[in-house]
Design a protein around this motif. Sequence first.
Motif, PDB file in Angstrom:
ATOM      1  N   CYS A 183       0.648  -1.125  -0.055  1.00 36.76           N
ATOM      2  CA  CYS A 183      -0.067   0.008  -0.057  1.00 36.76           C
ATOM      3  C   CYS A 183       0.865   1.251  -0.171  1.00 36.76           C
ATOM      4  CB  CYS A 183      -1.070   0.016   1.237  1.00 36.76           C
ATOM      5  SG  CYS A 183      -1.992   1.438   1.238  1.00 36.76           S
TER       6      CYS A 183
ATOM      7  N   ILE B  67      -1.803   7.873   4.104  1.00 30.45           N
ATOM      8  CA  ILE B  67      -2.602   6.467   4.281  1.00 30.45           C
ATOM      9  C   ILE B  67      -3.455   6.426   5.532  1.00 30.45           C
ATOM     10  CG2 ILE B  67      -2.158   3.970   4.771  1.00 30.45           C
ATOM     11  CD1 ILE B  67       0.684   4.292   3.401  1.00 30.45           C
TER      12      ILE B  67
ATOM     13  N   TYR C 166      -3.216  -6.023  -0.916  1.00 25.81           N
ATOM     14  CA  TYR C 166      -3.707  -4.956  -1.106  1.00 25.81           C
ATOM     15  C   TYR C 166      -4.238  -4.319  -2.475  1.00 25.81           C
ATOM     16  CZ  TYR C 166      -4.159   0.297  -1.466  1.00 25.81           C
ATOM     17  OH  TYR C 166      -4.688   1.390  -1.528  1.00 25.81           O
TER      18      TYR C 166
ATOM     19  N   ALA D 264      -5.262   7.410   0.869  1.00 24.29           N
ATOM     20  CA  ALA D 264      -5.046   6.021   0.375  1.00 24.29           C
ATOM     21  C   ALA D 264      -5.618   5.366   1.574  1.00 24.29           C
ATOM     22  CB  ALA D 264      -3.603   5.437   0.228  1.00 24.29           C
TER      23      ALA D 264
ATOM     24  N   PHE E  47      -6.202   1.710   3.945  1.00 25.89           N
ATOM     25  CA  PHE E  47      -5.942   0.219   4.128  1.00 25.89           C
ATOM     26  C   PHE E  47      -6.588  -0.244   5.256  1.00 25.89           C
ATOM     27  CE2 PHE E  47      -3.099  -2.768   6.106  1.00 25.89           C
ATOM     28  CZ  PHE E  47      -2.761  -3.561   5.141  1.00 25.89           C
TER      29      PHE E  47
END
Length: 368
Positions: free
Chosen positions: A17, A107, A126, A174, A176
Amino acid sequence: MRNPDLRTGAENLLLECGGLKAGDRLLVLCEDPSLGYYYADLCQAVVDCARQHGIETSVQTIPFDPMGGALPDGLIASMKSADRTLFLSRTGDQIRFDAGMSDIRPIMSYVVDAGMLASGFGRADYFGFVALKDAVNALMATATRIQVTCPLGTDFSGPGAAYPKAGAADVSVARFPMSVFAPVPAQGFSGTLIQDGFLVGTGSKFYEPYGCTLREPLAVHFKDNTLTGFSGHQMDVHCATMHYEAVGKMFDLDPMTMHSWHAGIHPGCAYPTPAYENYERWSGSAFGNPRLLHFHTCGDYAPGEISLNVLDPTIRVDGVAVWDKGVLRPETIPGGDEILDRHPSIKAVFDAPERQVGQSSDGRLSAK
């Protein structure tokens, strides 16, 4: 790191990621573990893994603002000077729709403790789930008709997802793990969803009371971007009406607005304790399981301020049950089987999906 599953999860976060490599600079922004949301073992596992891979890692505990104020200029400067910034803090969730973050692309971790990172939720590839999300987005966008039902009586429908012309890039951070598809705009949809157990916030702002208890399943009626009313137990209707009005007044917005909806795509996502024990933690970490579909309401923006949640949805896309009572069927998604074939770690979580998503002992989303 002695636990191989935990190491795999941390590498999935940092190397896949995050795209990090030896010599890169990582800034980890942590929420105080005493707040009971992120556990300290998660930060330690991530930092240990990063340093073992030669990633220059700095850690900063940042204050949590329940109302999601702007990030300080100094913090933004620190984020810009790092190769990647990782939020182990709800602050990252609060800024996920901030266009100003698109260049920094921090993230946001929806894994909230080391156990989740070591589970199939943290370990499943991911980029494979990014590909699955993209495939679901394409399916929703090209559909003629989408219908959603659930065992308690939810029934609403509308056209294919009218995503913005710029595409379905729905957030500026982003995420995760990748565990939901892009929110489907409510415009063109109408019907009824059945809310069981409670109303709850969206993670945008943490106000009091964050949850509103319901005695019986509440029918929430809507058309396009407007909630048109509630029906059910008299006290539930009263409480829901008052709760929406109070939250709307708190943030100076029209409370009876419906912005969008989406469902989980990650069967590895589990929440083993009843949601009512910690509404805040549940609403921010359980939604990625396909057993849950949620609406962004009370605000004409995503995510709004009140989330409506449906357990075990069936989502029919042009008559095909892509979700069937909370089970996502990748074989019904163009390219879905190929994604699982390429990524055994994803196939593993689909073959043995997690079933605990915060239900009470009666198997329902409950307020007690």
